[in-house]
Design an enzyme around this catalytic site. Structure first.
Site, short mmCIF file in Angstrom:
data_model
loop_
_atom_site.label_atom_id
_atom_site.label_comp_id
_atom_site.label_asym_id
_atom_site.label_seq_id
_atom_site.Cartn_x
_atom_site.Cartn_y
_atom_site.Cartn_z
N ASN A 9 8.91 -36.22 -12.74
CA ASN A 9 7.95 -35.97 -13.82
C ASN A 9 6.85 -37.00 -13.63
O ASN A 9 7.00 -38.16 -14.00
CB ASN A 9 8.65 -36.14 -15.18
CG ASN A 9 7.68 -36.10 -16.34
OD1 ASN A 9 6.53 -35.72 -16.18
ND2 ASN A 9 8.15 -36.49 -17.52
N LYS A 11 4.08 -37.25 -15.06
CA LYS A 11 3.32 -37.55 -16.28
C LYS A 11 1.82 -37.53 -15.98
O LYS A 11 1.40 -36.80 -15.08
CB LYS A 11 3.79 -38.88 -16.89
CG LYS A 11 5.31 -38.91 -17.05
CD LYS A 11 5.83 -39.99 -17.93
CE LYS A 11 7.34 -39.88 -18.03
NZ LYS A 11 7.93 -40.86 -18.94
N HIS A 95 9.32 -32.37 -23.55
CA HIS A 95 9.52 -33.79 -23.21
C HIS A 95 9.31 -34.64 -24.47
O HIS A 95 8.48 -34.31 -25.32
CB HIS A 95 8.55 -34.22 -22.11
CG HIS A 95 8.85 -35.57 -21.57
ND1 HIS A 95 8.38 -36.71 -22.19
CD2 HIS A 95 9.61 -35.98 -20.54
CE1 HIS A 95 8.84 -37.76 -21.52
NE2 HIS A 95 9.58 -37.35 -20.52
N GLU A 97 7.74 -37.25 -24.99
CA GLU A 97 6.35 -37.67 -25.24
C GLU A 97 5.55 -36.56 -25.90
O GLU A 97 4.67 -36.81 -26.73
CB GLU A 97 5.70 -38.12 -23.91
CG GLU A 97 6.26 -39.47 -23.47
CD GLU A 97 6.31 -39.68 -21.97
OE1 GLU A 97 5.66 -38.95 -21.21
OE2 GLU A 97 7.07 -40.59 -21.54
N GLU A 167 17.44 -36.97 -22.16
CA GLU A 167 16.67 -38.19 -21.99
C GLU A 167 16.66 -38.99 -23.29
O GLU A 167 15.87 -38.68 -24.20
CB GLU A 167 15.22 -37.86 -21.60
CG GLU A 167 15.10 -37.06 -20.32
CD GLU A 167 13.70 -37.19 -19.73
OE1 GLU A 167 13.61 -37.67 -18.60
OE2 GLU A 167 12.72 -36.84 -20.40
N GLY A 173 11.00 -45.13 -19.55
CA GLY A 173 9.94 -46.06 -19.20
C GLY A 173 10.19 -47.48 -19.68
O GLY A 173 9.30 -48.33 -19.64
N SER A 213 14.58 -44.16 -16.99
CA SER A 213 14.71 -45.33 -16.11
C SER A 213 15.72 -45.13 -14.98
O SER A 213 16.44 -46.06 -14.63
CB SER A 213 15.02 -46.59 -16.93
OG SER A 213 13.97 -46.86 -17.84
P1 PGA Z 1 11.18 -42.87 -16.58
O1 PGA Z 1 10.74 -41.46 -17.26
O2 PGA Z 1 12.00 -42.51 -15.36
O3 PGA Z 1 9.89 -43.51 -16.22
O4 PGA Z 1 11.97 -43.62 -17.59
C1 PGA Z 1 11.63 -40.39 -17.36
C2 PGA Z 1 10.97 -39.26 -18.11
O5 PGA Z 1 10.28 -39.50 -19.10
O6 PGA Z 1 11.12 -38.06 -17.73
#
Ligand code: PGA
Length: 250
Positions: A9, A11, A95, A97, A167, A173, A213
């Site tokens: 992803n 982003k 997601h 976000e 998630e 993140g 992460s």
């Molecule tokens: P990250 O993001 O691996 O940077 O923690 C995962 C995600 O939001 O899909």
């Protein structure tokens, strides 16, 4: 056995040149992989260029969101027809976000999941609790709410073509990965929900990714868990070397 699926992803990262460079490097590095489904999820503006580079390779293409209508007066939105047309195989839906910053709800997630199937796209539906949910002991309640409402109305066949990404929001993140045991517990819970909603056969076949992460140094322990079938990778998918290491977790 479920075939692992590792998806990047990206982003809101990468211009056209940067995206082409990343995916060109990646293509060479993962060319020998046959036992893992590999997916990249770039921004809309680079889907077309990336699709061209990964044509006839073992890398699939995902968009990061879409609207559920086919076309019309929806300024700023993009439709499943358009994603299919540009070469997407998958679309990430719901997601955290998008839920946190863009008003995504279980209802909009469900509309999008159904629209993806109506147009031959495989949804990667994201679910997961926030830190305060976990601290107040309502992780399962929140995850159940996301899973049951997000998948409402799907046929068994559609469910088999859906990927779920668990998630935990507190792990995204932040560098704080859920421990393999913590992740496994929720993955098992989700598989139980699928058995109740569909059938035990469907529940056994659906792939559930962990996200939050995931890095080259923790992927193997996560993947060793019986109900973890892949990863949705944010930060570490922006670098061809680290994403390749994750894809080659074995
Ligand atoms: P990250 O993001 O691996 O940077 O923690 C995962 C995600 O939001 O899909």
């Amino acid at each position: 056995m479920r075939k692992p699926i590792i998806a990047g992803n990206w982003k809101m990262n990468k211009t056209i040149g940067e995206a082409c460079e990343l995916v060109t490097d990646l293509k060479g590095m993962v060319a020998d992989v046959t036992d893992v489904d590999i997916v990249v999820g770039p921004v809309f503006t680079v889907l077309s260029s990336v699709a061209e580079i990964i044509k006839d390779t073992n890398i699939g293409l995902a968009a990061q969101d879409m609207y559920w209508e086919e076309s019309g007066a929806f300024t700023g939105e993009i439709s499943p027809v358009m994603l299919k047309n540009v070469g997407c195989d998958y679309v990430i839906i719901g997601h955290s976000e998008r839920r946190a910053y863009f008003g995504e709800t279980n209802e909009t997630v469900n509309n999008k999941v159904k629209a993806a199937h109506a147009h031959g796209l495989k949804p990667i539906m994201c679910v997961g609790e926030k830190l305060e949910d976990r601290e107040s002991g309502i992780t399962e309640k929140v995850v159940k709410d996301h899973v049951v409402n997000g998948l409402d109305g799907l046929t068994e066949k559609q469910m088999l073509n859906t990927v779920i990404a668990y998630e935990p929001v507190w792990a995204i993140g932040t560098g704080k990965t859920a421990t393999p045991d913590q992740a496994q517990e929720v993955h098992k819970f989700i598989r139980g929900l699928l058995a109740d909603m569909f059938s035990s056969e469907v529940a056994e076949a659906v792939r559930i990714q962990y996200g939050g992460s995931v890095k080259p140094n923790n992927v193997s322990d996560l993947m060793a868990q019986p109900d973890i079938d892949g990863g949705l990778i944010g930060g570490a998918s922006l670098d061809a070397e680290s994403f390749t290491q994750i894809v080659k977790f074995k």
